[in-house]
Write an enzyme that holds these catalytic residues in place. Structure first.
Site, PDB file in Angstrom:
ATOM      1  N   HIS A 109       0.840  -1.208   0.000  1.00 28.87           N
ATOM      2  CA  HIS A 109       0.000   0.000   0.000  1.00 28.87           C
ATOM      3  C   HIS A 109       0.875   1.257   0.000  1.00 28.87           C
ATOM      4  CE1 HIS A 109      -3.301  -2.705   1.288  1.00 28.87           C
ATOM      5  NE2 HIS A 109      -2.365  -3.223   2.058  1.00 28.87           N
ATOM      6  N   SER A 239      16.433  19.668 -14.679  1.00 24.52           N
ATOM      7  CA  SER A 239      15.359  20.661 -14.782  1.00 24.52           C
ATOM      8  C   SER A 239      15.963  21.978 -15.247  1.00 24.52           C
ATOM      9  CB  SER A 239      14.671  20.846 -13.426  1.00 24.52           C
ATOM     10  OG  SER A 239      13.857  21.999 -13.430  1.00 24.52           O
TER      11      SER A 239
END
EC number: 4.3.2.2
Length: 434
Positions: A109, A239
């Site tokens: 999970h 970036s």
């Protein structure tokens, strides 16, 4: 000719001599005039072979040319993809073997769970890819040739050519199938081979796309955790605005293209469902797009994943730190059992641990501090009988179960044997273009 039709050696030699003599401009002009791609090339070929012109395309139909060619291309496409997939599996197998014993925090999970190892987690990826390898091999080997079936699949034109001799029609079908490198042809066809074949082909490629999407998503999540990263070049920019970024762009590219690959199977599903009777032509333009795109997309994804798997970087110190944050709580059952062996009462010990773990959890969640549960255990005289055992009780390798042994057995018994047919094509690193 071998079955008795009046075809001369001279006609065959003329066609063979002009196999690569293709006047594409003439073919384009013919197609513009005829509005038929196959007949445009039949006319163009006949122009190069005037002696053979009377027997070119004799008894055939466009789908005899197009469908049989497609089946050859599909088979050859699988033969190009399979070694690439095997190389990816081989690179990941080497990675799994190298890190088979390195404990890491498992997640269910996407919440901290029991420990596993870096190599064992990689084997989850490998197992999926091995299933894909098997599926691609099966899909390739299941392909049959359309063969010589005529306009509606009845072989009527060939039966007429051979003056009603059924055995010669069957032998022609067998001979052409064998010359194309296929062991079998489809016994029953309409004008085309069943478009369910295309579903089978694109289904296994879509399934491969799902496997790669899962693998590269895991790598992207691990990159965020700073535990494992894909290769990052010395001068690579992550970036344009944030110089510190190390974005997992290769894995993102794989996910992006895999998503496209997974959707392409919808095309043959729709096409097969609307083929009226012996065939309709609304399959043609669609197939020219989706079949080629599926193989090209799978090809570049595998190349990219090979590049990733050849340069995966592991950060053991980061992994160790994350384990230290979570392991103390996981060790509580071991601590309880050790205390019981030392003469303690399980219920009393359980209550002590419950209180201390709640206090430690508050430090982590409310104060943003490190997990100090073990420090609290060390400071509590109640646990003095096992203070000397705490180091061994907290050894991460004691929490990974049989993960290292599973890796070794899996690689030896399932993975390496599956790669044997591709051993001669396993070498060589791959560098990606932009």
């Amino acid at each position: 000719q071998s079955l008795g039709l009046p075809i001369t050696d001279e006609q065959i030699q003329e066609m063979e001599a002009n196999l690569d003599n293709i006047d594409f401009q003439m073919a384009a002009e013919e197609e513009k005039k005829l509005r038929h791609d196959v007949m445009a090339h039949v006319h163009t070929f006949a122009h190069c072979c005037p002696k053979a012109a009377p027997i070119i395309h004799l008894g055939a139909t466009s789908c005899y040319v197009g469908d049989n060619t497609d089946l050859i291309v599909l088979r050859d496409g699988f033969n190009l993809l399979l070694p690439k997939l095997a190389r990816v599996i081989g690179r990941l197998a080497d990675f799994a073997e190298k890190h088979a014993d390195l404990p890491t925090l498992g997640f269910t999970h996407y919440q901290p769970a029991q420990l596993t190892t870096v190599g064992k987690r990689c084997c989850l990826w490998i197992q999926d890819l091995c299933m894909d390898l098997q599926n691609l091999e099966r899909a390739r080997d299941d392909l049959r040739f359309r063969g010589v079936k005529g306009t509606t699949g009845t072989q009527a034109s060939f039966l007429q050519l051979f003056e009603g001799d059924h055995s010669k029609v069957e032998e022609l079908d067998r001979l052409v199938t064998a010359k194309a490198g296929f062991k079998r042809s489809y016994m029953v066809t309409g004008q085309t081979y069943s478009r369910k074949v295309d579903i089978e082909v694109l289904s296994v490629l879509a399934s491969l796309g799902a496997s790669i999407h899962k693998i590269c998503t895991d790598i992207r999540l691990l990159a965020n955790l700073k535990e494992i990263e894909e290769p990052f070049e010395k001068d690579q920019i992550g970036s344009s605005a944030m110089p510190y970024k190390r974005n997992p762009m290769r894995s993102e590219r794989c996910c992006s293209l895999a998503r496209h690959l997974m959707t392409l199977v919808m095309d043959p599903l729709q096409t097969a469902s609307v083929q009226w009777f012996e065939r309709t032509l609304d399959d043609s333009a669609n197939r020219r797009v989706c079949l080629a795109e599926a193989f090209l997309t799978a090809d570049i994804i595998l190349s990219t994943l090979q590049n990733i798997s050849e340069g995966l970087v592991v950060y053991p110190k980061v992994i160790e730190r994350r384990i230290r944050q979570e392991l103390p709580f996981m060790a509580t059952e071991n601590i309880i059992m050790a205390m019981v062996k030392a003469g303690g009462n399980r219920q009393d010990c359980h209550e002590k641990i419950r209180v201390l773990s709640q206090q430690a959890a508050a430090v982590v969640k409310q104060e943003g501090g490190d997990n100090d549960f073990i420090a609290r255990v060390r400071a509590d005289p109640y646990f003095s009988p096992i203070h000397k055992q705490l180091e061994s009780l907290l050894d991460p390798s004691s929490f990974t179960g049989r993960a290292p042994q599973q890796v070794a057995k899996f690689l030896k018994e399932e993975v390496r044997p599956a790669l044997i047919p591709y051993q001669s094509k396993m070498g060589g690193k791959i560098e990606l273009a932009l």
